[in-house]
Structures are given as C-alpha cells and as structure tokens.
Design an enzyme around this catalytic site. Sequence first.
Site, mmCIF file in Angstrom:
data_model
loop_
_atom_site.group_PDB
_atom_site.id
_atom_site.type_symbol
_atom_site.label_atom_id
_atom_site.label_comp_id
_atom_site.label_asym_id
_atom_site.label_seq_id
_atom_site.Cartn_x
_atom_site.Cartn_y
_atom_site.Cartn_z
ATOM 1 C CD GLU A 44 40.048 44.047 41.320
ATOM 2 O OE1 GLU A 44 39.551 44.509 42.365
ATOM 3 O OE2 GLU A 44 40.104 44.681 40.248
ATOM 4 C CB THR A 45 40.801 42.437 48.355
ATOM 5 O OG1 THR A 45 42.204 42.151 48.393
ATOM 6 C CG2 THR A 45 40.161 41.897 49.625
#
Length: 265
Positions: A44-45
């Site tokens: 995830e970003t």
Amino acid sequence: MKTYFVDSFTNEKFKGNPAAVCLPDAELDAVMMQNIATEIGFSETAFIKQIQENTYSIRFFSPKTEIPLCGHATLASSKILFSTTSFESIKFINCNNVELLIAKEADKIKMQFPVYDTEQTEVPQKLLEALGISEIVEKRYSPNNKIILVEIESAQQLANLKPDFAALKNSHNGINGVLVTAISNNENFDFHYRYFWPWAGTDEDPVTGGVQTFLTKYWANKLNKTKFNAFQSSSRTGIMSTELIQDKVYILGEAVIVLEGDFIL
C-alpha cells in the site's frame, strides 16, 4: 513530493508491513497516484492531504488498484504526522467518506475503524487446494471488503502454508483476497492470521490492519471476549492489539520510520 517509508505494526525496522506515505503539495489524479504506488511496489501507498487543522484526506493504492481502507498505511501516515506536527489526535477521511479517528496512546497509536459483518459463503475447492488447505473449521465472507475468511484448526499449519498464487488467483473471481486464521498456540496472542490477495495487490500482505473491521468481531463471537492480541504469521511477522466496542474496532500498534525523501514528479 515529500515521501516516507514506514514499517507498520512492529517496533523493529525490516519487520511488520512497509507502507509509503506521500504528502503531495498539489492535487494528483488517480492515474498519477496509481503510477506512483506501482513504482514504489509496496502493498500500500497512502496519499494524505490536509483539509483543516488536524483533518486529512487519505487515499490508498496497492500496486494494482485503489483500496478504500487500509490499516497499516493509516498507521504509517499517523506515525508521520505525529512525528512532524504537534497533533495529539488526527482525523482521516477516506475515499468513501469514512472517518478514521487516530490518537496517541503512550508509545503506540490507536486507530478507530468501522466494523463490518460477515455472512455464510461457499468456498471453491480449487481455492482451498491452491492455499494448501484440506480441512477447515469455518468459512465466512465480508461483503464490504470482498474478502473470504477461512478458519483452520492449527496456527502451525497456518504459518507453514505455501500457496500456489497463480492457481489461487484463477480459483475465484470478484474478490479482493482470502484471509486464513487460526486460534493461537501462543499464550501471548488470541489468534493468528495471514492475508493473501493476488487479485487486488501483492501475493501476501505482511501485516493487515484493515481486516480487523471483520476479523475482530468474528473472534469476539467465537471466544466471547472483546479485547485481543493478534499475530500475523507472515515471513516479516506483525503484531497488534484490537478491541471491539459496539460498531467500532480499535486497533493499537507501533510503527518505525525507515526512509525520508522526495519523490520527483
């Protein structure tokens, strides 16, 4: 664009789940955010932008798609803001206008997430075979998350699972992932789990906070208690505490900043 790498749900570098936290100065469209998340390659970003005082919008992208809710990237974003501001509490608003309330608690961070119900479901035999599971205790489905939950008997078996990810991805359509869980064989924890999501992200998420929106309630119903210590038995491992209070779940964890820099747009 100011960018940080943070290891979440751990107090050790190179453990837990790495997330990128991006603080754009200008508006970014979804295509650019997806490209950045794919370039970084973490599960995830997060992209956070201040709306007012201690309130921020937050959007999450896996290397493949936007994800409405993510625990470890919320924890990572909170760690950055608590480390760079004087805030004692934060409110994030996600892409579905869900409010995530965050507070400091000693050396940990406490996150308030919504709670979602699960329902009975059928699990394709090919999916279980791809996971390497022959017998299950229970199977459920979280419609809000599009995640199948499979409980198995042994925490040791859970730790030893070596899924065939190509076969797993081909065994089902229309889901984001499969969560496999087992009651703990360690007195320090209540349950263990692992999360596989080749449909929407990476093959395996090292530590997953977002699944506690339904996993904590699942174990609360089974164990007749509301407070838990959870262990994610991925190769990087991760730990968190959770508490179910009515329609909210509180997730308590630590995080470690490992990189600070500028992403050149």
